[in-house]
Design a protein around this motif. Sequence first.
Motif, PDB file in Angstrom:
ATOM      1  N   LEU A   1       0.828  -1.199   0.000  1.00 24.91           N
ATOM      2  CA  LEU A   1       0.000   0.000   0.000  1.00 24.91           C
ATOM      3  C   LEU A   1       0.864   1.252   0.000  1.00 24.91           C
ATOM      4  O   LEU A   1       0.634   2.167  -0.788  1.00 24.91           O
ATOM      5  CB  LEU A   1      -0.893   0.019   1.240  1.00 24.91           C
ATOM      6  CG  LEU A   1      -2.255  -0.615   1.069  1.00 24.91           C
ATOM      7  CD1 LEU A   1      -3.018  -0.584   2.365  1.00 24.91           C
ATOM      8  CD2 LEU A   1      -3.041   0.104  -0.008  1.00 24.91           C
ATOM      9  N   LEU A   2       1.874   1.257   0.872  1.00 26.20           N
ATOM     10  CA  LEU A   2       2.772   2.414   0.935  1.00 26.20           C
ATOM     11  C   LEU A   2       3.488   2.611  -0.398  1.00 26.20           C
ATOM     12  O   LEU A   2       3.585   3.735  -0.894  1.00 26.20           O
ATOM     13  CB  LEU A   2       3.795   2.213   2.056  1.00 26.20           C
ATOM     14  CG  LEU A   2       3.317   2.601   3.453  1.00 26.20           C
ATOM     15  CD1 LEU A   2       4.398   2.316   4.477  1.00 26.20           C
ATOM     16  CD2 LEU A   2       2.952   4.083   3.503  1.00 26.20           C
ATOM     17  N   ALA A   3       3.966   1.510  -0.963  1.00 26.68           N
ATOM     18  CA  ALA A   3       4.707   1.596  -2.224  1.00 26.68           C
ATOM     19  C   ALA A   3       3.826   2.160  -3.331  1.00 26.68           C
ATOM     20  O   ALA A   3       4.244   3.053  -4.083  1.00 26.68           O
ATOM     21  CB  ALA A   3       5.232   0.223  -2.612  1.00 26.68           C
ATOM     22  N   THR A   4       2.578   1.671  -3.411  1.00 25.71           N
ATOM     23  CA  THR A   4       1.698   2.146  -4.491  1.00 25.71           C
ATOM     24  C   THR A   4       1.281   3.594  -4.278  1.00 25.71           C
ATOM     25  O   THR A   4       1.180   4.369  -5.225  1.00 25.71           O
ATOM     26  CB  THR A   4       0.470   1.241  -4.643  1.00 25.71           C
ATOM     27  OG1 THR A   4      -0.183   1.150  -3.380  1.00 25.71           O
ATOM     28  CG2 THR A   4       0.833  -0.135  -5.143  1.00 25.71           C
ATOM     29  N   VAL A   5       1.031   3.958  -3.018  1.00 21.57           N
ATOM     30  CA  VAL A   5       0.664   5.353  -2.740  1.00 21.57           C
ATOM     31  C   VAL A   5       1.835   6.281  -3.055  1.00 21.57           C
ATOM     32  O   VAL A   5       1.657   7.356  -3.638  1.00 21.57           O
ATOM     33  CB  VAL A   5       0.199   5.512  -1.271  1.00 21.57           C
ATOM     34  CG1 VAL A   5       0.092   6.977  -0.893  1.00 21.57           C
ATOM     35  CG2 VAL A   5      -1.141   4.836  -1.059  1.00 21.57           C
ATOM     36  N   LEU A   6       3.053   5.830  -2.722  1.00 19.80           N
ATOM     37  CA  LEU A   6       4.241   6.627  -3.052  1.00 19.80           C
ATOM     38  C   LEU A   6       4.409   6.773  -4.558  1.00 19.80           C
ATOM     39  O   LEU A   6       4.719   7.852  -5.063  1.00 19.80           O
ATOM     40  CB  LEU A   6       5.497   5.981  -2.452  1.00 19.80           C
ATOM     41  CG  LEU A   6       5.748   6.288  -0.975  1.00 19.80           C
ATOM     42  CD1 LEU A   6       6.933   5.496  -0.461  1.00 19.80           C
ATOM     43  CD2 LEU A   6       6.003   7.780  -0.771  1.00 19.80           C
ATOM     44  N   LEU A   7       4.179   5.668  -5.273  1.00 22.16           N
ATOM     45  CA  LEU A   7       4.268   5.700  -6.740  1.00 22.16           C
ATOM     46  C   LEU A   7       3.280   6.715  -7.303  1.00 22.16           C
ATOM     47  O   LEU A   7       3.610   7.533  -8.166  1.00 22.16           O
ATOM     48  CB  LEU A   7       3.961   4.301  -7.307  1.00 22.16           C
ATOM     49  CG  LEU A   7       3.832   4.206  -8.816  1.00 22.16           C
ATOM     50  CD1 LEU A   7       5.207   4.219  -9.469  1.00 22.16           C
ATOM     51  CD2 LEU A   7       3.093   2.938  -9.231  1.00 22.16           C
ATOM     52  N   TYR A   8       2.039   6.679  -6.764  1.00 18.72           N
ATOM     53  CA  TYR A   8       0.996   7.597  -7.224  1.00 18.72           C
ATOM     54  C   TYR A   8       1.383   9.046  -6.907  1.00 18.72           C
ATOM     55  O   TYR A   8       1.286   9.923  -7.771  1.00 18.72           O
ATOM     56  CB  TYR A   8      -0.329   7.219  -6.558  1.00 18.72           C
ATOM     57  CG  TYR A   8      -1.469   8.131  -6.908  1.00 18.72           C
ATOM     58  CD1 TYR A   8      -1.819   8.348  -8.234  1.00 18.72           C
ATOM     59  CD2 TYR A   8      -2.203   8.785  -5.920  1.00 18.72           C
ATOM     60  CE1 TYR A   8      -2.869   9.184  -8.563  1.00 18.72           C
ATOM     61  CE2 TYR A   8      -3.253   9.615  -6.242  1.00 18.72           C
ATOM     62  CZ  TYR A   8      -3.584   9.813  -7.561  1.00 18.72           C
ATOM     63  OH  TYR A   8      -4.620  10.643  -7.887  1.00 18.72           O
ATOM     64  N   SER A   9       1.852   9.291  -5.682  1.00 20.58           N
ATOM     65  CA  SER A   9       2.220  10.655  -5.278  1.00 20.58           C
ATOM     66  C   SER A   9       3.378  11.173  -6.127  1.00 20.58           C
ATOM     67  O   SER A   9       3.378  12.321  -6.547  1.00 20.58           O
ATOM     68  CB  SER A   9       2.643  10.686  -3.811  1.00 20.58           C
ATOM     69  OG  SER A   9       1.643  10.164  -3.019  1.00 20.58           O
ATOM     70  N   TYR A  10       4.342  10.291  -6.383  1.00 24.18           N
ATOM     71  CA  TYR A  10       5.489  10.693  -7.203  1.00 24.18           C
ATOM     72  C   TYR A  10       5.018  11.078  -8.604  1.00 24.18           C
ATOM     73  O   TYR A  10       5.402  12.120  -9.138  1.00 24.18           O
ATOM     74  CB  TYR A  10       6.501   9.545  -7.280  1.00 24.18           C
ATOM     75  CG  TYR A  10       7.623   9.796  -8.259  1.00 24.18           C
ATOM     76  CD1 TYR A  10       8.680  10.643  -7.931  1.00 24.18           C
ATOM     77  CD2 TYR A  10       7.615   9.197  -9.520  1.00 24.18           C
ATOM     78  CE1 TYR A  10       9.694  10.890  -8.832  1.00 24.18           C
ATOM     79  CE2 TYR A  10       8.624   9.447 -10.422  1.00 24.18           C
ATOM     80  CZ  TYR A  10       9.669  10.288 -10.081  1.00 24.18           C
ATOM     81  OH  TYR A  10      10.661  10.542 -10.982  1.00 24.18           O
ATOM     82  N   ASN A  11       4.136  10.250  -9.180  1.00 26.12           N
ATOM     83  CA  ASN A  11       3.667  10.526 -10.539  1.00 26.12           C
ATOM     84  C   ASN A  11       2.765  11.757 -10.611  1.00 26.12           C
ATOM     85  O   ASN A  11       2.641  12.369 -11.661  1.00 26.12           O
ATOM     86  CB  ASN A  11       2.950   9.307 -11.115  1.00 26.12           C
ATOM     87  CG  ASN A  11       3.927   8.286 -11.614  1.00 26.12           C
ATOM     88  OD1 ASN A  11       4.864   8.627 -12.326  1.00 26.12           O
ATOM     89  ND2 ASN A  11       3.766   7.045 -11.212  1.00 26.12           N
ATOM     90  N   LEU A  12       2.117  12.090  -9.489  1.00 31.25           N
ATOM     91  CA  LEU A  12       1.299  13.305  -9.475  1.00 31.25           C
ATOM     92  C   LEU A  12       2.157  14.539  -9.736  1.00 31.25           C
ATOM     93  O   LEU A  12       1.724  15.493 -10.363  1.00 31.25           O
ATOM     94  CB  LEU A  12       0.624  13.454  -8.112  1.00 31.25           C
ATOM     95  CG  LEU A  12      -0.743  12.800  -7.954  1.00 31.25           C
ATOM     96  CD1 LEU A  12      -1.189  12.879  -6.515  1.00 31.25           C
ATOM     97  CD2 LEU A  12      -1.771  13.445  -8.853  1.00 31.25           C
ATOM     98  N   ARG A  13       3.388  14.484  -9.239  1.00 29.19           N
ATOM     99  CA  ARG A  13       4.302  15.616  -9.445  1.00 29.19           C
ATOM    100  C   ARG A  13       4.857  15.630 -10.866  1.00 29.19           C
ATOM    101  O   ARG A  13       5.323  16.644 -11.347  1.00 29.19           O
ATOM    102  CB  ARG A  13       5.463  15.547  -8.455  1.00 29.19           C
ATOM    103  CG  ARG A  13       5.041  15.865  -7.049  1.00 29.19           C
ATOM    104  CD  ARG A  13       6.237  16.269  -6.212  1.00 29.19           C
ATOM    105  NE  ARG A  13       5.791  16.808  -4.946  1.00 29.19           N
ATOM    106  CZ  ARG A  13       5.556  18.093  -4.747  1.00 29.19           C
ATOM    107  NH1 ARG A  13       5.724  18.955  -5.712  1.00 29.19           N
ATOM    108  NH2 ARG A  13       5.152  18.526  -3.574  1.00 29.19           N
ATOM    109  N   GLN A  14       4.855  14.480 -11.516  1.00 29.98           N
ATOM    110  CA  GLN A  14       5.420  14.367 -12.872  1.00 29.98           C
ATOM    111  C   GLN A  14       4.287  14.260 -13.891  1.00 29.98           C
ATOM    112  O   GLN A  14       4.365  13.461 -14.813  1.00 29.98           O
ATOM    113  CB  GLN A  14       6.290  13.103 -13.001  1.00 29.98           C
ATOM    114  CG  GLN A  14       7.157  12.786 -11.818  1.00 29.98           C
ATOM    115  CD  GLN A  14       8.405  13.620 -11.817  1.00 29.98           C
ATOM    116  OE1 GLN A  14       8.960  13.890 -12.870  1.00 29.98           O
ATOM    117  NE2 GLN A  14       8.824  14.074 -10.666  1.00 29.98           N
TER     118      GLN A  14
END
Lengths: 272, 178
Positions: free
Chosen positions: A18-31
């Motif tokens: 869950l943490l990994a996927t949320v981090l992936l999503y948050s990272y991509n939100l910036r990109q």
Amino acid sequence: MRELLERYRFLLLAIALLLATVLLYSYNLRQKTATTFFERAVLTFATPFQVGIDGTTDTITASWKNYLWLVDARQRNIELGQENLELRAQLQQVQEIALQNKRLRKLLAFVDDLDHSALPAQVIGEDGSNWARTIIIDKGTRSGLHAGFPVVAAAGVVGRIIKTAPDSSRVLLITDASSAIAALIQRTRTRGVARGQGNNLSIEYALRDAEIQVGDLLVTSGMGGVFPKGLPLGLVESVTKDQFGLFQQITATPTNDFSYLEEVMVIVGEDR
Amino acid sequence: MKGFLLFLLTGILFALLQTSVLPLFFLPNWRPNLILILILYLGLSENLSRALIAALLLGAIQDSFCGATLGLYVSVYVVIILVTRLLSGQLNVESPPLLLLLIAGGTLLQNLLVGFYLTVFAETASVLHILLSAIPLQLISNMFFATILLFLLLRFQRLFGYRSGLAGLMYQSKHHGS
């Protein structure tokens, strides 16, 4: 320790994932405008299929229109024969081409008025969800397209490119909830931000004092730097003024009917 | 493994159907989420690690065709798989009506999670209005298509490999003879 890890393996795995996927999503939100390798690969892989499916459905639709619905008529009017049928089919094709020609001329006239160079593109797919509003077009980086390029149709603004692959691009429609465009009411010159609401637009930050009427044309203000100034966005549908507050609440219907979008133009150049 | 790869290919086919074919016949609110149905099915029928791998891959594929950000559906589908696993042990998933209810629950959970992520992380709160108005139609659409897919799956079960513990499939599973 090991026993603890063994016992809570499922829970730990769940939390880590869950943490990994949320981090992936948050990272991509910036990109947001960057197309990842995975997305480019999926779009590249899907493009020939989407073009194929689009072509096949066109052929099936044309066959249905040109032949299948005429089967009964042919049985009733057998004396007309194959020649008549072929002529009708050709006529249908000519009509289809004439209609397409008309649409493209309208589109070209619109782009001519814009004084910008533009690239025509075909819509080959729509968004895979029911809440986002994006389309896929059959032109990509190989045709010189990049994220951020504005996309228009004969009736007005369609949206802007957000992802690109060599032979296809994804366009964020102006009706998407994450789309916000600097806009103004053409008649009163009232400024605001046109935000997507799924099927229509809401105009935010329009000053309360401005006398906006139903039917007023909403155009791009050119302030955001993405869309040229003066492109039609929508027609004012409702105006509500609360007792208090600085702004009025306005909704607008987009000038384009996105459910029937077939050809679009991508504005690729500066003023001619 | 062959069956699992076939499921992944089915997921890609569903993604293409959702973006290229279904829009020709259905308005956005009436379009079923075929990948969600597949994810729920995999959550019930595959082992956890395979189901999670499928959720990551299919979520990323759906993200490539939806919205603007990679990672949204990846995360949503991982949660759905985990919740499905937790529930499947408690429920009698051999019952077809219950399976359809799970599809309905999955649809609601997916909308809830998408709404949550978009509101909290992407700050696009206006999407809630779009999601809420679409839920009733999507529930009907997903359940209708899930019924058709389940029927087709039973017909082509040999191709996908037999699975136990699923609606209508139990008595044909390898544990019970085929």
